[in-house]
Write an enzyme that holds these catalytic residues in place. Structure first.
Site, PDB file in Angstrom:
ATOM      1  N   SER A  15     -17.234  35.244  85.981  1.00 19.65           N
ATOM      2  CA  SER A  15     -16.148  35.978  85.323  1.00 19.65           C
ATOM      3  C   SER A  15     -15.569  36.954  86.327  1.00 19.65           C
ATOM      4  O   SER A  15     -16.257  37.885  86.758  1.00 19.65           O
ATOM      5  CB  SER A  15     -16.686  36.726  84.104  1.00 19.65           C
ATOM      6  OG  SER A  15     -15.750  37.715  83.737  1.00 19.65           O
ATOM      7  N   HIS A  39     -13.743  31.752  85.694  1.00 22.18           N
ATOM      8  CA  HIS A  39     -13.497  32.277  84.345  1.00 22.18           C
ATOM      9  C   HIS A  39     -12.608  33.523  84.426  1.00 22.18           C
ATOM     10  O   HIS A  39     -12.967  34.502  85.078  1.00 22.18           O
ATOM     11  CB  HIS A  39     -14.842  32.618  83.695  1.00 22.18           C
ATOM     12  CG  HIS A  39     -14.748  33.106  82.285  1.00 22.18           C
ATOM     13  ND1 HIS A  39     -14.688  32.259  81.208  1.00 22.18           N
ATOM     14  CD2 HIS A  39     -14.707  34.363  81.772  1.00 22.18           C
ATOM     15  CE1 HIS A  39     -14.630  32.965  80.090  1.00 22.18           C
ATOM     16  NE2 HIS A  39     -14.640  34.249  80.403  1.00 22.18           N
ATOM     17  N   ASP A  41     -10.701  36.480  82.383  1.00 24.41           N
ATOM     18  CA  ASP A  41     -10.681  37.213  81.111  1.00 24.41           C
ATOM     19  C   ASP A  41      -9.357  37.933  80.924  1.00 24.41           C
ATOM     20  O   ASP A  41      -9.021  38.836  81.689  1.00 24.41           O
ATOM     21  CB  ASP A  41     -11.818  38.240  81.080  1.00 24.41           C
ATOM     22  CG  ASP A  41     -13.161  37.576  80.873  1.00 24.41           C
ATOM     23  OD1 ASP A  41     -13.292  36.803  79.912  1.00 24.41           O
ATOM     24  OD2 ASP A  41     -14.074  37.824  81.685  1.00 24.41           O
ATOM     25  N   MET A  43      -7.217  40.303  78.440  1.00 23.96           N
ATOM     26  CA  MET A  43      -7.361  41.235  77.311  1.00 23.96           C
ATOM     27  C   MET A  43      -6.074  42.030  77.148  1.00 23.96           C
ATOM     28  O   MET A  43      -5.442  42.411  78.142  1.00 23.96           O
ATOM     29  CB  MET A  43      -8.518  42.206  77.581  1.00 23.96           C
ATOM     30  CG  MET A  43      -9.829  41.518  77.904  1.00 23.96           C
ATOM     31  SD  MET A  43     -11.147  42.720  78.106  1.00 23.96           S
ATOM     32  CE  MET A  43     -12.464  41.682  78.725  1.00 23.96           C
ATOM     33  N   HIS A  70      -9.778  32.752  79.319  1.00 18.80           N
ATOM     34  CA  HIS A  70     -10.354  33.216  78.048  1.00 18.80           C
ATOM     35  C   HIS A  70      -9.423  34.277  77.491  1.00 18.80           C
ATOM     36  O   HIS A  70      -9.382  35.398  77.986  1.00 18.80           O
ATOM     37  CB  HIS A  70     -11.766  33.766  78.354  1.00 18.80           C
ATOM     38  CG  HIS A  70     -12.482  34.348  77.177  1.00 18.80           C
ATOM     39  ND1 HIS A  70     -13.605  35.140  77.316  1.00 18.80           N
ATOM     40  CD2 HIS A  70     -12.250  34.279  75.852  1.00 18.80           C
ATOM     41  CE1 HIS A  70     -14.028  35.521  76.125  1.00 18.80           C
ATOM     42  NE2 HIS A  70     -13.222  35.018  75.216  1.00 18.80           N
ATOM     43  N   MET A  72      -8.445  36.936  75.116  1.00 11.03           N
ATOM     44  CA  MET A  72      -8.887  37.907  74.104  1.00 11.03           C
ATOM     45  C   MET A  72      -7.659  38.722  73.722  1.00 11.03           C
ATOM     46  O   MET A  72      -7.542  39.906  74.054  1.00 11.03           O
ATOM     47  CB  MET A  72     -10.017  38.777  74.679  1.00 11.03           C
ATOM     48  CG  MET A  72     -11.328  38.014  74.785  1.00 11.03           C
ATOM     49  SD  MET A  72     -12.492  38.787  75.919  1.00 11.03           S
ATOM     50  CE  MET A  72     -11.891  38.123  77.461  1.00 11.03           C
ATOM     51  N   MET A 142     -19.648  34.026  72.044  1.00 11.28           N
ATOM     52  CA  MET A 142     -19.748  35.345  72.677  1.00 11.28           C
ATOM     53  C   MET A 142     -21.152  35.902  72.434  1.00 11.28           C
ATOM     54  O   MET A 142     -21.624  35.952  71.299  1.00 11.28           O
ATOM     55  CB  MET A 142     -18.720  36.322  72.097  1.00 11.28           C
ATOM     56  CG  MET A 142     -17.274  36.079  72.512  1.00 11.28           C
ATOM     57  SD  MET A 142     -16.954  36.044  74.291  1.00 11.28           S
ATOM     58  CE  MET A 142     -17.573  37.635  74.854  1.00 11.28           C
ATOM     59  N   GLY A 147     -14.712  42.459  75.352  1.00 11.34           N
ATOM     60  CA  GLY A 147     -13.951  43.639  75.772  1.00 11.34           C
ATOM     61  C   GLY A 147     -14.363  44.194  77.124  1.00 11.34           C
ATOM     62  O   GLY A 147     -13.532  44.671  77.879  1.00 11.34           O
ATOM     63  N   PHE A 148     -15.649  44.103  77.422  1.00  4.65           N
ATOM     64  CA  PHE A 148     -16.137  44.726  78.656  1.00  4.65           C
ATOM     65  C   PHE A 148     -17.253  43.909  79.291  1.00  4.65           C
ATOM     66  O   PHE A 148     -18.045  43.273  78.577  1.00  4.65           O
ATOM     67  CB  PHE A 148     -16.670  46.145  78.368  1.00  4.65           C
ATOM     68  CG  PHE A 148     -15.610  47.045  77.810  1.00  4.65           C
ATOM     69  CD1 PHE A 148     -14.785  47.775  78.659  1.00  4.65           C
ATOM     70  CD2 PHE A 148     -15.414  47.125  76.436  1.00  4.65           C
ATOM     71  CE1 PHE A 148     -13.774  48.591  78.142  1.00  4.65           C
ATOM     72  CE2 PHE A 148     -14.406  47.937  75.910  1.00  4.65           C
ATOM     73  CZ  PHE A 148     -13.584  48.666  76.761  1.00  4.65           C
ATOM     74  N   GLY A 149     -17.320  43.971  80.611  1.00  3.36           N
ATOM     75  CA  GLY A 149     -18.437  43.372  81.317  1.00  3.36           C
ATOM     76  C   GLY A 149     -19.613  44.335  81.283  1.00  3.36           C
ATOM     77  O   GLY A 149     -19.477  45.497  80.861  1.00  3.36           O
ATOM     78  N   ASP A 176     -21.081  33.764  76.962  1.00 10.40           N
ATOM     79  CA  ASP A 176     -20.351  34.765  77.735  1.00 10.40           C
ATOM     80  C   ASP A 176     -20.786  36.157  77.285  1.00 10.40           C
ATOM     81  O   ASP A 176     -20.603  36.526  76.126  1.00 10.40           O
ATOM     82  CB  ASP A 176     -18.848  34.545  77.474  1.00 10.40           C
ATOM     83  CG  ASP A 176     -17.954  35.403  78.347  1.00 10.40           C
ATOM     84  OD1 ASP A 176     -18.469  36.098  79.243  1.00 10.40           O
ATOM     85  OD2 ASP A 176     -16.728  35.356  78.134  1.00 10.40           O
ATOM     86  N   GLY A 177     -21.375  36.879  78.232  1.00  8.15           N
ATOM     87  CA  GLY A 177     -21.805  38.245  77.942  1.00  8.15           C
ATOM     88  C   GLY A 177     -23.283  38.428  78.211  1.00  8.15           C
ATOM     89  O   GLY A 177     -24.115  37.826  77.542  1.00  8.15           O
ATOM     90  N   GLY A 178     -23.594  39.214  79.235  1.00  6.70           N
ATOM     91  CA  GLY A 178     -24.994  39.510  79.544  1.00  6.70           C
ATOM     92  C   GLY A 178     -25.777  38.320  80.076  1.00  6.70           C
ATOM     93  O   GLY A 178     -27.007  38.275  79.929  1.00  6.70           O
ATOM     94  N   GLY A 198     -20.626  37.599  84.753  1.00  6.72           N
ATOM     95  CA  GLY A 198     -19.789  38.556  85.466  1.00  6.72           C
ATOM     96  C   GLY A 198     -20.600  39.486  86.333  1.00  6.72           C
ATOM     97  O   GLY A 198     -20.781  39.260  87.527  1.00  6.72           O
ATOM     98  N   SER A 199     -21.149  40.540  85.725  1.00  3.08           N
ATOM     99  CA  SER A 199     -21.797  41.583  86.531  1.00  3.08           C
ATOM    100  C   SER A 199     -23.038  41.089  87.262  1.00  3.08           C
ATOM    101  O   SER A 199     -23.226  41.418  88.435  1.00  3.08           O
ATOM    102  CB  SER A 199     -22.104  42.804  85.670  1.00  3.08           C
ATOM    103  OG  SER A 199     -22.719  42.431  84.473  1.00  3.08           O
TER     104      SER A 199
HETATM  105  C1  DX5 Z   1     -16.372  40.098  78.003  1.00  2.42           C
HETATM  106  C2  DX5 Z   1     -15.882  38.968  78.873  1.00  2.42           C
HETATM  107  C3  DX5 Z   1     -16.902  38.428  79.791  1.00  2.42           C
HETATM  108  C4  DX5 Z   1     -17.473  39.443  80.747  1.00  2.42           C
HETATM  109  C5  DX5 Z   1     -18.868  39.038  81.057  1.00  2.42           C
HETATM  110  O1  DX5 Z   1     -15.491  40.311  76.960  1.00  2.42           O
HETATM  111  O2  DX5 Z   1     -15.401  37.891  78.090  1.00  2.42           O
HETATM  112  O3  DX5 Z   1     -16.448  37.269  80.487  1.00  2.42           O
HETATM  113  O4  DX5 Z   1     -16.756  39.559  81.929  1.00  2.42           O
HETATM  114  O5  DX5 Z   1     -19.435  40.016  81.867  1.00  2.42           O
HETATM  115  P1  DX5 Z   1     -21.012  40.225  81.983  1.00  2.42           P
HETATM  116  O6  DX5 Z   1     -21.574  38.960  82.549  1.00  2.42           O
HETATM  117  O7  DX5 Z   1     -21.123  41.393  82.886  1.00  2.42           O
HETATM  118  O8  DX5 Z   1     -21.511  40.492  80.588  1.00  2.42           O
HETATM  119 ZN    ZN Z   2     -14.909  35.894  79.075  1.00  2.00          ZN
END
Ligand code: DX5
Ligand code: ZN
Length: 218
Positions: A15, A39, A41, A43, A70, A72, A142, A147-149, A176-178, A198-199
């Site tokens: 991401s 990927h 994102d 928003m 993606h 959002m 999800m 909303g946030f990484g 997607d997420g964590g 992502g992170s």
């Molecule tokens: C969150 C995004 C994700 C996000 C994942 O709303 O859709 O794609 O970037 O980031 P991590 O892997 O850090 O949770």
């Molecule tokens: Zn995403």
């Protein structure tokens, strides 16, 4: 894991939300050899309380890998054409943002020459996408509130993956997420095959190693 699930290719999608936007194309180039899909994102500050980027930025992303966008955003039907023209290979919309029009929005994405996918937020059940499983290339579960990484993986989302496979869905199931070396294997085991990270991935100093750990081959 069933035999058909074992045959599904495990794919990794970084991401770019966690990449350095000041040198996005260089960041993408440096990870391309270890991943399968990019990927992106998007928003809008309404559907989620954060703003990222739009089609004019996607247009300038250079990658030899397919771009999964993606969305959002609210009213995604207004913008799918822009993202298709900007180079998206696949466009994923949120079922919550489409309501009754979900099937029509997905068909529009198809008619634009892109693959289509549908995503569900943590509070949304699999029931919401049951009627479009015949149409989508991807269901994105999800595993955090969008909303946030950098948020923590919600393990209670994992049964949704199994539920989708039990319904006979054979397309991509994305999470997607964590997603990291600990949480990815849990999702793969439940039937997911598209890991969005992502992170964890972008923070890793050794991207090859991080990619292999997410895929569960290290
Ligand atoms: C969150 C995004 C994700 C996000 C994942 O709303 O859709 O794609 O970037 O980031 P991590 O892997 O850090 O949770
Ligand atoms: Zn995403």
């Amino acid at each position: 894991m069933s035999d058909s699930e074992k045959n599904l290719k495990i794919k990794l999608a970084p991401s770019i939300l966690s990449a350095d936007f000041g040198c996005l194309n260089e960041e993408i180039k440096s990870v391309e050899e270890f991943v399968d899909v990019i990927h992106v994102d998007v928003m809008d500050g309404h559907f989620v309380s954060n703003i990222t980027l739009g089609a004019p930025v996607v247009k300038f992303i250079k990658s030899k890998l397919p771009l999964d966008v993606h969305l959002m955003i609210e009213n995604p039907e207004k913008f799918v054409k822009d993202f298709a023209e900007a180079g998206a290979a696949r466009i994923v919309v949120h079922s919550e943002a489409c309501g009754e029009n979900l099937r029509a929005v997905l068909m529009t994405i198809r008619s634009l020459g892109c693959e289509c996918g549908v995503s569900i937020k943590p509070a949304t059940s699999v029931e919401a996408v049951k009627d479009v499983l015949d149409l989508v290339d991807e269901v994105l579960v999800m595993t955090v509130e969008p909303g946030f990484g950098g948020q923590s993986f919600m393990e209670d989302m994992v049964p949704k993956i199994r539920e989708l496979r039990d319904l006979g869905y054979e397309g991509d199931i994305a999470v997607d997420g964590g997603i990291n070396d600990k949480t990815a294997p849990i999702c793969i085991d439940a039937g997911a095959n598209l890991l969005i990270s992502g992170s964890y991935f972008f923070k890793a100093s050794d991207k090859k190693e991080a990619a292999e750990k997410i895929r569960g081959i290290l």
